[in-house]
Design a protein around this motif. Structure first.
Motif, PDB file in Angstrom:
ATOM      1  N   LEU A 144       0.830  -1.027  -0.077  1.00  0.00           N
ATOM      2  CA  LEU A 144      -0.058  -0.166   0.000  1.00  0.00           C
ATOM      3  C   LEU A 144       0.921   1.242   0.055  1.00  0.00           C
ATOM      4  CD1 LEU A 144      -2.702  -0.879   2.603  1.00  0.00           C
ATOM      5  CD2 LEU A 144      -2.510  -1.501   0.530  1.00  0.00           C
ATOM      6  N   SER A 145       0.611   2.276  -1.074  1.00  0.00           N
ATOM      7  CA  SER A 145       1.402   3.302  -0.986  1.00  0.00           C
ATOM      8  C   SER A 145       0.289   4.680  -0.776  1.00  0.00           C
ATOM      9  CB  SER A 145       2.046   3.614  -2.211  1.00  0.00           C
ATOM     10  OG  SER A 145       3.023   2.720  -2.501  1.00  0.00           O
ATOM     11  N   LEU A 146       0.581   5.437   0.198  1.00  0.00           N
ATOM     12  CA  LEU A 146      -0.524   6.527   0.262  1.00  0.00           C
ATOM     13  C   LEU A 146       0.177   7.561   1.381  1.00  0.00           C
ATOM     14  CD1 LEU A 146      -2.894   5.578   3.483  1.00  0.00           C
ATOM     15  CD2 LEU A 146      -0.804   3.835   2.772  1.00  0.00           C
ATOM     16  N   ASP A 147      -0.203   8.696   1.254  1.00  0.00           N
ATOM     17  CA  ASP A 147       0.372   9.990   1.802  1.00  0.00           C
ATOM     18  C   ASP A 147      -0.202   9.834   3.335  1.00  0.00           C
ATOM     19  OD1 ASP A 147      -2.217  11.074   1.754  1.00  0.00           O
ATOM     20  OD2 ASP A 147      -1.689  12.247   0.069  1.00  0.00           O
ATOM     21  N   THR A 148       0.527  10.614   4.112  1.00  0.00           N
ATOM     22  CA  THR A 148       0.100  10.782   5.508  1.00  0.00           C
ATOM     23  C   THR A 148      -1.263  11.080   5.908  1.00  0.00           C
ATOM     24  OG1 THR A 148       2.653  10.677   6.191  1.00  0.00           O
ATOM     25  CG2 THR A 148       0.827  11.422   7.913  1.00  0.00           C
ATOM     26  N   ALA A 149      -1.552  12.145   5.157  1.00  0.00           N
ATOM     27  CA  ALA A 149      -2.858  12.779   5.100  1.00  0.00           C
ATOM     28  C   ALA A 149      -3.971  11.799   4.859  1.00  0.00           C
ATOM     29  CB  ALA A 149      -3.308  14.097   4.199  1.00  0.00           C
ATOM     30  N   THR A 150      -3.776  11.012   4.036  1.00  0.00           N
ATOM     31  CA  THR A 150      -4.945   9.988   3.566  1.00  0.00           C
ATOM     32  C   THR A 150      -4.895   9.012   4.896  1.00  0.00           C
ATOM     33  OG1 THR A 150      -4.696  10.140   1.363  1.00  0.00           O
ATOM     34  CG2 THR A 150      -5.697   8.207   2.224  1.00  0.00           C
ATOM     35  N   CYS A 151      -3.759   8.491   5.546  1.00  0.00           N
ATOM     36  CA  CYS A 151      -3.735   7.420   6.447  1.00  0.00           C
ATOM     37  C   CYS A 151      -4.346   8.015   7.803  1.00  0.00           C
ATOM     38  CB  CYS A 151      -2.190   7.217   6.754  1.00  0.00           C
ATOM     39  SG  CYS A 151      -1.996   5.554   7.564  1.00  0.00           S
ATOM     40  N   THR A 152      -4.058   9.360   7.981  1.00  0.00           N
ATOM     41  CA  THR A 152      -4.514   9.988   8.963  1.00  0.00           C
ATOM     42  C   THR A 152      -6.179  10.015   8.895  1.00  0.00           C
ATOM     43  OG1 THR A 152      -2.617  11.501   9.259  1.00  0.00           O
ATOM     44  CG2 THR A 152      -4.680  12.134  10.436  1.00  0.00           C
ATOM     45  N   ALA A 153      -6.601  10.312   7.756  1.00  0.00           N
ATOM     46  CA  ALA A 153      -8.137  10.154   7.559  1.00  0.00           C
ATOM     47  C   ALA A 153      -8.818   9.026   8.051  1.00  0.00           C
ATOM     48  CB  ALA A 153      -8.453  10.684   6.145  1.00  0.00           C
ATOM     49  N   ILE A 154      -7.946   7.839   7.426  1.00  0.00           N
ATOM     50  CA  ILE A 154      -8.464   6.638   7.746  1.00  0.00           C
ATOM     51  C   ILE A 154      -8.418   6.294   9.133  1.00  0.00           C
ATOM     52  CG2 ILE A 154      -7.994   4.043   7.431  1.00  0.00           C
ATOM     53  CD1 ILE A 154      -6.803   4.832   4.636  1.00  0.00           C
ATOM     54  N   ALA A 210     -11.533   1.352   1.764  1.00  0.00           N
ATOM     55  CA  ALA A 210     -11.990   0.944   0.327  1.00  0.00           C
ATOM     56  C   ALA A 210     -12.292   2.254  -0.452  1.00  0.00           C
ATOM     57  CB  ALA A 210     -13.225   0.239   0.718  1.00  0.00           C
ATOM     58  N   ASP A 211     -12.845   3.195   0.179  1.00  0.00           N
ATOM     59  CA  ASP A 211     -13.099   4.494  -0.423  1.00  0.00           C
ATOM     60  C   ASP A 211     -11.911   5.150  -0.876  1.00  0.00           C
ATOM     61  OD1 ASP A 211     -16.004   4.183  -0.073  1.00  0.00           O
ATOM     62  OD2 ASP A 211     -16.019   5.473   1.470  1.00  0.00           O
ATOM     63  N   ALA A 212     -10.772   5.124  -0.052  1.00  0.00           N
ATOM     64  CA  ALA A 212      -9.615   5.625  -0.452  1.00  0.00           C
ATOM     65  C   ALA A 212      -9.022   5.124  -1.600  1.00  0.00           C
ATOM     66  CB  ALA A 212      -8.518   5.816   0.734  1.00  0.00           C
ATOM     67  N   VAL A 213      -8.999   3.785  -1.831  1.00  0.00           N
ATOM     68  CA  VAL A 213      -8.422   3.066  -3.061  1.00  0.00           C
ATOM     69  C   VAL A 213      -9.191   3.398  -4.063  1.00  0.00           C
ATOM     70  CG1 VAL A 213      -8.242   0.720  -3.944  1.00  0.00           C
ATOM     71  CG2 VAL A 213      -7.580   1.060  -1.638  1.00  0.00           C
ATOM     72  N   ARG A 214     -10.741   3.417  -4.072  1.00  0.00           N
ATOM     73  CA  ARG A 214     -11.528   3.844  -5.214  1.00  0.00           C
ATOM     74  C   ARG A 214     -11.106   5.373  -5.606  1.00  0.00           C
ATOM     75  NH1 ARG A 214     -15.467   0.474  -2.818  1.00  0.00           N
ATOM     76  NH2 ARG A 214     -16.066   2.318  -1.427  1.00  0.00           N
ATOM     77  N   ALA A 215     -10.797   5.988  -4.616  1.00  0.00           N
ATOM     78  CA  ALA A 215     -10.544   7.542  -5.025  1.00  0.00           C
ATOM     79  C   ALA A 215      -8.862   7.705  -5.510  1.00  0.00           C
ATOM     80  CB  ALA A 215     -10.789   8.569  -3.888  1.00  0.00           C
ATOM     81  N   GLY A 216      -8.299   6.673  -5.710  1.00  0.00           N
ATOM     82  CA  GLY A 216      -6.980   6.929  -6.002  1.00  0.00           C
ATOM     83  C   GLY A 216      -6.041   7.469  -5.194  1.00  0.00           C
ATOM     84  N   ARG A 217      -6.269   7.516  -3.662  1.00  0.00           N
ATOM     85  CA  ARG A 217      -5.595   7.895  -2.892  1.00  0.00           C
ATOM     86  C   ARG A 217      -4.610   6.955  -2.200  1.00  0.00           C
ATOM     87  NH1 ARG A 217      -9.091  11.918   1.049  1.00  0.00           N
ATOM     88  NH2 ARG A 217      -6.923  12.205   1.952  1.00  0.00           N
ATOM     89  N   VAL A 218      -4.946   5.792  -2.525  1.00  0.00           N
ATOM     90  CA  VAL A 218      -4.131   4.533  -1.965  1.00  0.00           C
ATOM     91  C   VAL A 218      -3.994   3.720  -3.171  1.00  0.00           C
ATOM     92  CG1 VAL A 218      -4.166   2.468  -0.478  1.00  0.00           C
ATOM     93  CG2 VAL A 218      -5.145   4.405   0.262  1.00  0.00           C
TER      94      VAL A 218
END
Length: 211
Positions: free
Chosen positions: A170-180, A188-196
């Motif tokens: 999994l590759s993602l930025d810290t802001a996305t991981c913090t939101a999760i 799942a939503d983060a993956v669909r949005a291209g954030r992960v």
């Protein structure tokens, strides 16, 4: 070794807090869920704890059957601390506590320390239902975790790249991981949005892309 304080109440919650209610104890458990750790490594990843308090808590936890201490064979020859089965059984407690604390996370304060592997427990919750070795790449660093673990049979996460080939990356930025972590965004939503970005051809990787 400090004498054990007790609430002197015939209640399982009170008895549990007699053992793990002291400041730093559960955070030491959080660190040891990564597997055996040296005292210096624990101290480095628990910013704010004094050496005296850390040493005292580790002695108390060993007395209470949560941890053991052993000496590594040469060339390491250092002492490490690790969780017993009873100590590892606190994983769901930390998971539930983390979920309950999501609304308190808020924005990162200027004084807040952060370590990449502190995101392991909320990501384990987000990966619930999946099983396999997952490597996570964040701005803050790289760590790995074992989705579907928690039976006390071994570490549930660790610093650095996965040992061997992971089932998913999994590759993602810290802001996305913090939101999760805050519960504001599902994995799942983060993956669909291209954030992960999910890499890998295993069933787990395909499941994460198709959730």
């Amino acid at each position: 070794m400090s004498p054990r304080r007790s609430y002197d109440q015939y209640c399982s919650a009170a008895r549990a807090l007699d053992t793990v209610g002291d400041r730093w104890t559960l955070l030491i458990v959080r660190e040891l869920l990564a597997g055996p750790r040296r005292y210096t490594d624990l101290h480095a990843d628990l910013p704010g704890v004094s050496t005296d308090v850390l040493a005292s808590r580790l002695k108390d936890m060993e007395r209470d059957g949560l941890t053991t201490r052993r000496r590594l064979p040469p060339p390491g020859a250092a002492y490490v601390y690790e969780l017993t089965g009873r100590g590892a059984g606190l994983l769901p407690v930390l998971q539930a506590l983390g979920a309950w604390g999501e609304p308190e996370l808020g924005g990162r304060r200027p004084t807040d320390a952060v370590r990449a592997h502190w995101f392991a427990l909320p990501l384990l919750r987000a990966l619930e239902g999946g099983t396999g070795l997952v490597e996570v790449r964040l701005d803050e660093g790289v760590f790995h975790l074992r989705a579907g673990s928690g039976d006390g049979a071994g570490p549930v996460y660790g610093d650095g790249p996965a040992p061997g080939e992971p089932d998913a990356r999994l590759s993602l930025d810290t802001a996305t991981c913090t939101a999760i972590s805050r519960g504001e965004l599902t994995l799942a939503d983060a993956v669909r949005a291209g954030r992960v970005e999910v890499a890998g051809g295993t069933p787990l990787a395909r499941e994460l892309r198709e959730r």
